[in-house]
Motif scaffolding. Sequence first.
Motif, short mmCIF file in Angstrom:
data_model
loop_
_atom_site.label_atom_id
_atom_site.label_comp_id
_atom_site.label_asym_id
_atom_site.label_seq_id
_atom_site.Cartn_x
_atom_site.Cartn_y
_atom_site.Cartn_z
N ALA A 69 0.85 -1.21 0.00
CA ALA A 69 0.00 0.00 0.00
C ALA A 69 0.87 1.25 0.00
O ALA A 69 0.60 2.22 -0.72
CB ALA A 69 -0.92 -0.01 1.22
N SER A 70 1.94 1.23 0.78
CA SER A 70 2.85 2.37 0.84
C SER A 70 3.50 2.60 -0.52
O SER A 70 3.61 3.74 -0.99
CB SER A 70 3.91 2.10 1.91
N ARG A 71 3.89 1.53 -1.17
CA ARG A 71 4.50 1.65 -2.50
C ARG A 71 3.49 2.20 -3.51
O ARG A 71 3.82 3.05 -4.35
CB ARG A 71 5.01 0.28 -2.96
N LEU A 72 2.23 1.71 -3.42
CA LEU A 72 1.19 2.19 -4.35
C LEU A 72 0.89 3.67 -4.14
O LEU A 72 0.63 4.40 -5.11
CB LEU A 72 -0.08 1.35 -4.21
N VAL A 73 0.90 4.13 -2.88
CA VAL A 73 0.66 5.55 -2.61
C VAL A 73 1.77 6.38 -3.26
O VAL A 73 1.51 7.44 -3.83
CB VAL A 73 0.58 5.82 -1.08
N GLU A 74 3.01 5.89 -3.17
CA GLU A 74 4.12 6.60 -3.81
C GLU A 74 3.91 6.69 -5.32
O GLU A 74 4.33 7.67 -5.95
CB GLU A 74 5.44 5.89 -3.52
N LEU A 75 3.25 5.66 -5.90
CA LEU A 75 3.01 5.67 -7.35
C LEU A 75 1.76 6.46 -7.72
O LEU A 75 1.45 6.60 -8.90
CB LEU A 75 2.87 4.22 -7.85
N GLY A 76 1.02 6.96 -6.68
CA GLY A 76 -0.13 7.82 -6.95
C GLY A 76 -1.48 7.15 -6.81
O GLY A 76 -2.49 7.70 -7.25
N ALA A 77 -1.56 5.97 -6.23
CA ALA A 77 -2.84 5.28 -6.06
C ALA A 77 -3.70 6.02 -5.05
O ALA A 77 -3.21 6.63 -4.10
CB ALA A 77 -2.60 3.84 -5.61
N MET B 52 -7.55 -0.06 -1.04
CA MET B 52 -8.50 -1.01 -0.42
C MET B 52 -8.67 -2.24 -1.31
O MET B 52 -8.65 -3.36 -0.82
CB MET B 52 -9.85 -0.33 -0.18
N ASN B 53 -8.83 -2.03 -2.59
CA ASN B 53 -9.08 -3.14 -3.51
C ASN B 53 -7.82 -4.00 -3.75
O ASN B 53 -7.89 -5.22 -3.78
CB ASN B 53 -9.61 -2.62 -4.85
N THR B 54 -6.69 -3.36 -3.94
CA THR B 54 -5.47 -4.08 -4.28
C THR B 54 -4.84 -4.78 -3.07
O THR B 54 -4.40 -5.93 -3.17
CB THR B 54 -4.43 -3.10 -4.87
N CYS B 55 -4.83 -4.11 -1.92
CA CYS B 55 -4.11 -4.65 -0.76
C CYS B 55 -5.02 -5.36 0.24
O CYS B 55 -4.53 -5.99 1.18
CB CYS B 55 -3.37 -3.52 -0.04
N GLY B 56 -6.32 -5.23 0.08
CA GLY B 56 -7.24 -5.90 1.00
C GLY B 56 -7.24 -5.28 2.38
O GLY B 56 -7.41 -5.99 3.38
N ILE B 57 -7.05 -3.98 2.47
CA ILE B 57 -7.09 -3.31 3.77
C ILE B 57 -8.35 -2.47 3.86
O ILE B 57 -8.96 -2.12 2.85
CB ILE B 57 -5.82 -2.46 4.00
N ALA C 217 -6.30 2.32 4.85
CA ALA C 217 -5.84 2.92 3.60
C ALA C 217 -5.63 4.42 3.78
O ALA C 217 -4.63 4.98 3.30
CB ALA C 217 -6.84 2.65 2.47
N GLU C 218 -6.54 5.08 4.49
CA GLU C 218 -6.40 6.52 4.74
C GLU C 218 -5.16 6.80 5.59
O GLU C 218 -4.44 7.78 5.36
CB GLU C 218 -7.65 7.06 5.42
N LEU C 219 -4.92 5.93 6.58
CA LEU C 219 -3.75 6.10 7.45
C LEU C 219 -2.46 5.94 6.65
O LEU C 219 -1.54 6.75 6.78
CB LEU C 219 -3.80 5.08 8.60
N VAL C 220 -2.38 4.92 5.80
CA VAL C 220 -1.18 4.71 4.99
C VAL C 220 -0.96 5.92 4.09
O VAL C 220 0.17 6.42 3.98
CB VAL C 220 -1.28 3.41 4.17
N ALA C 221 -2.02 6.40 3.46
CA ALA C 221 -1.90 7.55 2.56
C ALA C 221 -1.44 8.79 3.33
O ALA C 221 -0.56 9.53 2.87
CB ALA C 221 -3.23 7.81 1.86
#
Length: 129
Positions: free
Chosen positions: A93-101, A107-112, A117-121
């Motif tokens: 999730a952290s990597r995806l946020v860096e890529l702009g997700a 939620m859909n990709t990582c199952g969180i 998801a809001e906290l990771v972002a």
Amino acid sequence: MYDWTPLAPWALTTTALVLLFTQAWLSRRQIAQLRNQLKERCDTLGRELHATGSGSMGVGHRVVACERQLHELRRLIDEMRQNDPLRVSYDEASRLVELGADIEDLMNTCGISRPEAELVAALKRRQAA
């Protein structure tokens, strides 16, 4: 009357020899007692030293066993951390946020969940700032 004067040196010499032999006998007896006491004390100290050494070796073996268990537990914890699916999800999730997700993608990709998801972002945005 008999003159005892010529016998006086012999009497004194005999008395001195008797006292000397008596003192030598008493000294030998005392030395023998002291030797026995010293031997008993050495035997006691030897037994105490042996007991202390044995106890120390036992404690040493237990310390080594505890260190082995500690290393094994550390290895297991590290292995669990590496194989933890939640950790992988958060890392992903952290990597995806860096890529702009966005949050929905997380939620859909990582199952969180949404709050996760809001906290990771939020954490990634804070680190970037």
